[in-house]
Design an enzyme around this catalytic site. Structure first.
Site, PDB file in Angstrom:
ATOM      1  N   SER A  82      -0.313   4.038   1.305  1.00 34.75           N
ATOM      2  CA  SER A  82      -0.795   4.874   2.412  1.00 34.75           C
ATOM      3  C   SER A  82       0.280   5.204   3.448  1.00 34.75           C
ATOM      4  O   SER A  82       0.349   6.353   3.906  1.00 34.75           O
ATOM      5  CB  SER A  82      -2.001   4.222   3.090  1.00 34.75           C
ATOM      6  N   ASP A  89     -21.971  10.301   6.895  1.00 31.42           N
ATOM      7  CA  ASP A  89     -22.971  10.066   5.844  1.00 31.42           C
ATOM      8  C   ASP A  89     -22.433   9.179   4.724  1.00 31.42           C
ATOM      9  O   ASP A  89     -23.135   8.300   4.224  1.00 31.42           O
ATOM     10  CB  ASP A  89     -23.398  11.407   5.220  1.00 31.42           C
ATOM     11  N   GLY A 123      -5.736   8.312 -10.881  1.00 22.88           N
ATOM     12  CA  GLY A 123      -6.222   7.801  -9.592  1.00 22.88           C
ATOM     13  C   GLY A 123      -5.386   8.239  -8.407  1.00 22.88           C
ATOM     14  O   GLY A 123      -5.885   8.316  -7.282  1.00 22.88           O
ATOM     15  N   LYS A 166     -13.505  -3.248   4.708  1.00 20.52           N
ATOM     16  CA  LYS A 166     -14.228  -1.971   4.841  1.00 20.52           C
ATOM     17  C   LYS A 166     -15.666  -2.155   5.336  1.00 20.52           C
ATOM     18  O   LYS A 166     -16.181  -1.341   6.083  1.00 20.52           O
ATOM     19  CB  LYS A 166     -14.236  -1.237   3.504  1.00 20.52           C
ATOM     20  N   GLY A 224     -19.392  -0.659  -7.944  1.00 20.58           N
ATOM     21  CA  GLY A 224     -18.949  -1.160  -6.639  1.00 20.58           C
ATOM     22  C   GLY A 224     -18.834  -0.034  -5.618  1.00 20.58           C
ATOM     23  O   GLY A 224     -19.455   1.031  -5.772  1.00 20.58           O
ATOM     24  N   GLY A 225     -18.022  -0.261  -4.591  1.00 19.32           N
ATOM     25  CA  GLY A 225     -17.894   0.708  -3.503  1.00 19.32           C
ATOM     26  C   GLY A 225     -17.387   2.060  -3.980  1.00 19.32           C
ATOM     27  O   GLY A 225     -17.910   3.107  -3.574  1.00 19.32           O
ATOM     28  N   SER A 230       0.826  -1.206   0.000  1.00 18.56           N
ATOM     29  CA  SER A 230       0.000   0.000   0.000  1.00 18.56           C
ATOM     30  C   SER A 230       0.870   1.270   0.000  1.00 18.56           C
ATOM     31  O   SER A 230       1.943   1.307   0.609  1.00 18.56           O
ATOM     32  CB  SER A 230      -0.893  -0.003   1.234  1.00 18.56           C
ATOM     33  N   TYR A 259      -4.791   3.635  -9.780  1.00 19.56           N
ATOM     34  CA  TYR A 259      -3.603   4.479  -9.577  1.00 19.56           C
ATOM     35  C   TYR A 259      -2.285   3.749  -9.827  1.00 19.56           C
ATOM     36  O   TYR A 259      -1.226   4.340  -9.697  1.00 19.56           O
ATOM     37  CB  TYR A 259      -3.614   5.114  -8.180  1.00 19.56           C
TER      38      TYR A 259
HETATM   39  P1  NAP Z   1     -15.496  -3.261  -5.938  1.00 21.66           P
HETATM   40  O1  NAP Z   1     -16.463  -2.788  -4.915  1.00 21.66           O
HETATM   41  O2  NAP Z   1     -14.989  -4.657  -5.886  1.00 21.66           O
HETATM   42  O3  NAP Z   1     -16.188  -3.026  -7.397  1.00 21.66           O
HETATM   43  C1  NAP Z   1     -15.501  -3.346  -8.560  1.00 21.66           C
HETATM   44  C2  NAP Z   1     -16.283  -2.852  -9.766  1.00 21.66           C
HETATM   45  O4  NAP Z   1     -15.479  -3.049 -10.923  1.00 21.66           O
HETATM   46  C3  NAP Z   1     -17.589  -3.594 -10.009  1.00 21.66           C
HETATM   47  O5  NAP Z   1     -18.516  -2.706 -10.566  1.00 21.66           O
HETATM   48  C4  NAP Z   1     -17.170  -4.668 -11.027  1.00 21.66           C
HETATM   49  O6  NAP Z   1     -18.196  -5.077 -11.858  1.00 21.66           O
HETATM   50  C5  NAP Z   1     -16.177  -3.899 -11.858  1.00 21.66           C
HETATM   51  N1  NAP Z   1     -15.206  -4.778 -12.520  1.00 21.66           N
HETATM   52  C6  NAP Z   1     -14.291  -5.591 -11.913  1.00 21.66           C
HETATM   53  N2  NAP Z   1     -13.554  -6.219 -12.852  1.00 21.66           N
HETATM   54  C7  NAP Z   1     -14.021  -5.799 -14.059  1.00 21.66           C
HETATM   55  C8  NAP Z   1     -13.689  -6.117 -15.414  1.00 21.66           C
HETATM   56  N3  NAP Z   1     -12.706  -6.968 -15.699  1.00 21.66           N
HETATM   57  N4  NAP Z   1     -14.368  -5.501 -16.400  1.00 21.66           N
HETATM   58  C9  NAP Z   1     -15.360  -4.633 -16.104  1.00 21.66           C
HETATM   59  N5  NAP Z   1     -15.753  -4.310 -14.855  1.00 21.66           N
HETATM   60  C10 NAP Z   1     -15.082  -4.885 -13.845  1.00 21.66           C
HETATM   61  O7  NAP Z   1     -14.200  -2.348  -5.991  1.00 21.66           O
HETATM   62  P2  NAP Z   1     -14.124  -0.781  -5.652  1.00 21.66           P
HETATM   63  O8  NAP Z   1     -13.810  -0.605  -4.234  1.00 21.66           O
HETATM   64  O9  NAP Z   1     -15.336  -0.141  -6.239  1.00 21.66           O
HETATM   65  O10 NAP Z   1     -12.805  -0.358  -6.469  1.00 21.66           O
HETATM   66  C11 NAP Z   1     -12.806  -0.268  -7.889  1.00 21.66           C
HETATM   67  C12 NAP Z   1     -11.430   0.262  -8.344  1.00 21.66           C
HETATM   68  O11 NAP Z   1     -11.249   1.586  -7.856  1.00 21.66           O
HETATM   69  C13 NAP Z   1     -10.245  -0.552  -7.800  1.00 21.66           C
HETATM   70  O12 NAP Z   1      -9.278  -0.630  -8.824  1.00 21.66           O
HETATM   71  C14 NAP Z   1      -9.734   0.277  -6.638  1.00 21.66           C
HETATM   72  O13 NAP Z   1      -8.340   0.092  -6.405  1.00 21.66           O
HETATM   73  C15 NAP Z   1     -10.005   1.688  -7.169  1.00 21.66           C
HETATM   74  N6  NAP Z   1     -10.151   2.679  -6.098  1.00 21.66           N
HETATM   75  C16 NAP Z   1      -9.300   3.733  -6.110  1.00 21.66           C
HETATM   76  C17 NAP Z   1      -9.411   4.724  -5.163  1.00 21.66           C
HETATM   77  C18 NAP Z   1      -8.476   5.898  -5.220  1.00 21.66           C
HETATM   78  O14 NAP Z   1      -8.350   6.606  -4.213  1.00 21.66           O
HETATM   79  N7  NAP Z   1      -7.835   6.160  -6.351  1.00 21.66           N
HETATM   80  C19 NAP Z   1     -10.402   4.636  -4.161  1.00 21.66           C
HETATM   81  C20 NAP Z   1     -11.268   3.531  -4.175  1.00 21.66           C
HETATM   82  C21 NAP Z   1     -11.127   2.555  -5.161  1.00 21.66           C
HETATM   83  P3  NAP Z   1     -19.127  -6.360 -11.513  1.00 21.66           P
HETATM   84  O15 NAP Z   1     -20.204  -5.848 -10.631  1.00 21.66           O
HETATM   85  O16 NAP Z   1     -19.588  -6.781 -12.849  1.00 21.66           O
HETATM   86  O17 NAP Z   1     -18.232  -7.366 -10.835  1.00 21.66           O
END
Ligand code: NAP
Length: 289
Positions: free
Chosen positions: A21, A82, A249, A70, A131-132, A19, A228
């Site tokens: 962080s 919130d 990112g 989380k 997703g989240g 990480s 990122y």
């Molecule tokens: P998550 O809750 O597991 O959700 C993942 C999402 O990505 C879901 O909508 C999933 O779709 C989709 N997905 C996964 N693999 C895919 C693929 N091969 N093709 C198309 N869609 C795909 O994860 P998350 O927490 O939302 O995080 C998503 C990304 O954002 C990660 O890469 C994470 O590292 C990044 N992130 C970055 C920050 C930042 O500060 N830069 C903050 C948070 C998250 P399905 O529903 O179809 O599985």
């Protein structure tokens, strides 16, 4: 120097050793002269409750929480803000009389766009993913005077769940797109595109992919990638080449970390020097393999 007054904060997750962080938070700690240390604890699901209670009993002022805990930590804290409540996930904990859970992603998302002077008025936005991270973004965007949010997710069920959460506050501003190519004729009207999926990430099978159709022209749009690592994903590179304003990112990562720091120390750090430093370091790592 670490002494008997040093306060501790830890990042918990699994895996967590790579990480960024600790680099970001320990940099802020130094910059703002805090007698504190930010540690990393890779723990298993079985020990999560013990770790959470242990940190509290040992007098840690807080925690950062990453995958896959989380949601579990959301269930453990006594109070939530919130964003944590809407996303059902906590990435920052502050231990006071009670434990309070926060989710700093919405702040990090909005701040990264505002740092690039994005004007929200009447804008049309496309989010890829449900997703989240997408939930945090949607929650932020809905607080702005936008016109529309299109959401495309490869699995429709998850997109429907997201719509369900925000239906009430969205007031018809969210439209789910079952197939991204259905936007081919509308793409010129879209102002902001955000990748909220791991597509483009530095792992086999993801790195060479693009979250949008290759033929889309991104000129004059705002393009944000939540991925990122690498710092310059294919999506960011395409945006740059075609004349978009790009937000990698790493900007959101640092902005959400800055907000965690504010929760613990009541200071919102300036992010520019750490951003340039990390950006350069990561570009070098990516270049050298
Ligand atoms: P998550 O809750 O597991 O959700 C993942 C999402 O990505 C879901 O909508 C999933 O779709 C989709 N997905 C996964 N693999 C895919 C693929 N091969 N093709 C198309 N869609 C795909 O994860 P998350 O927490 O939302 O995080 C998503 C990304 O954002 C990660 O890469 C994470 O590292 C990044 N992130 C970055 C920050 C930042 O500060 N830069 C903050 C948070 C998250 P399905 O529903 O179809 O599985």
């Amino acid at each position: 120097m670490i002494d008997s007054n040093t306060i501790a904060i830890a990042l918990i997750g699994n895996p967590v050793k790579r990480s960024l962080s600790p680099r970001i938070q320990n940099y802020f700690i130094q910059e703002y002269n805090k007698n504190a240390v930010y540690l990393v604890s890779e723990i298993t699901q079985n020990h999560l409750k013990e770790a959470f209670n242990g940190a509290k009993s040992l007098g840690y002022i807080g925690l950062n929480v990453t995958m896959p805990f989380k949601q579990k930590i959301y269930e453990m804290v006594e109070k939530v803000d919130d964003t944590a409540s809407v996303t059902n996930s906590v990435n920052t904990v502050k231990f006071e009389k009670v434990s309070k859970g926060f989710n700093t992603d919405t702040f990090g998302f909005l701040k990264s766009l505002e740092d690039k002077n994005f004007d929200w008025k009447e804008k049309e936005c496309l989010l890829i993913g449900a997703g989240g991270a997408a939930r945090s973004a949607v929650y932020g965007i809905l607080q702005k005077p936008i016109k529309k949010i299109y959401i495309y997710n490869r699995t429709q069920k998850r997109a429907l769940k997201l719509l369900d959460i925000f239906k009430k506050i969205a007031k018809n501003r969210i439209e789910l797109i079952p197939d991204i190519s259905l936007l081919n004729n509308k793409v010129s009207y879209i102002d902001l595109i955000v990748n909220c999926t791991p597509v483009g990430m530095y792992i086999r099978g993801y790195k060479d992919l693009l979250p949008v159709p290759y033929k889309w022209n991104l000129k004059n749009k705002f393009i944000m990638d939540m991925v990122y690592n690498p710092v310059e994903t294919n999506f960011i590179k395409k945006g740059k080449i075609e004349g978009a304003t790009v937000i990698p990112g790493i900007d959101m990562l640092i902005n959400q970390a800055a907000y965690s720091f504010k929760i613990w120390f009541d200071i919102l750090p300036d992010i520019n020097s750490i951003k340039n430093k990390l950006y350069r370091e990561l570009l070098n790592i990516n270049k050298n393999g």
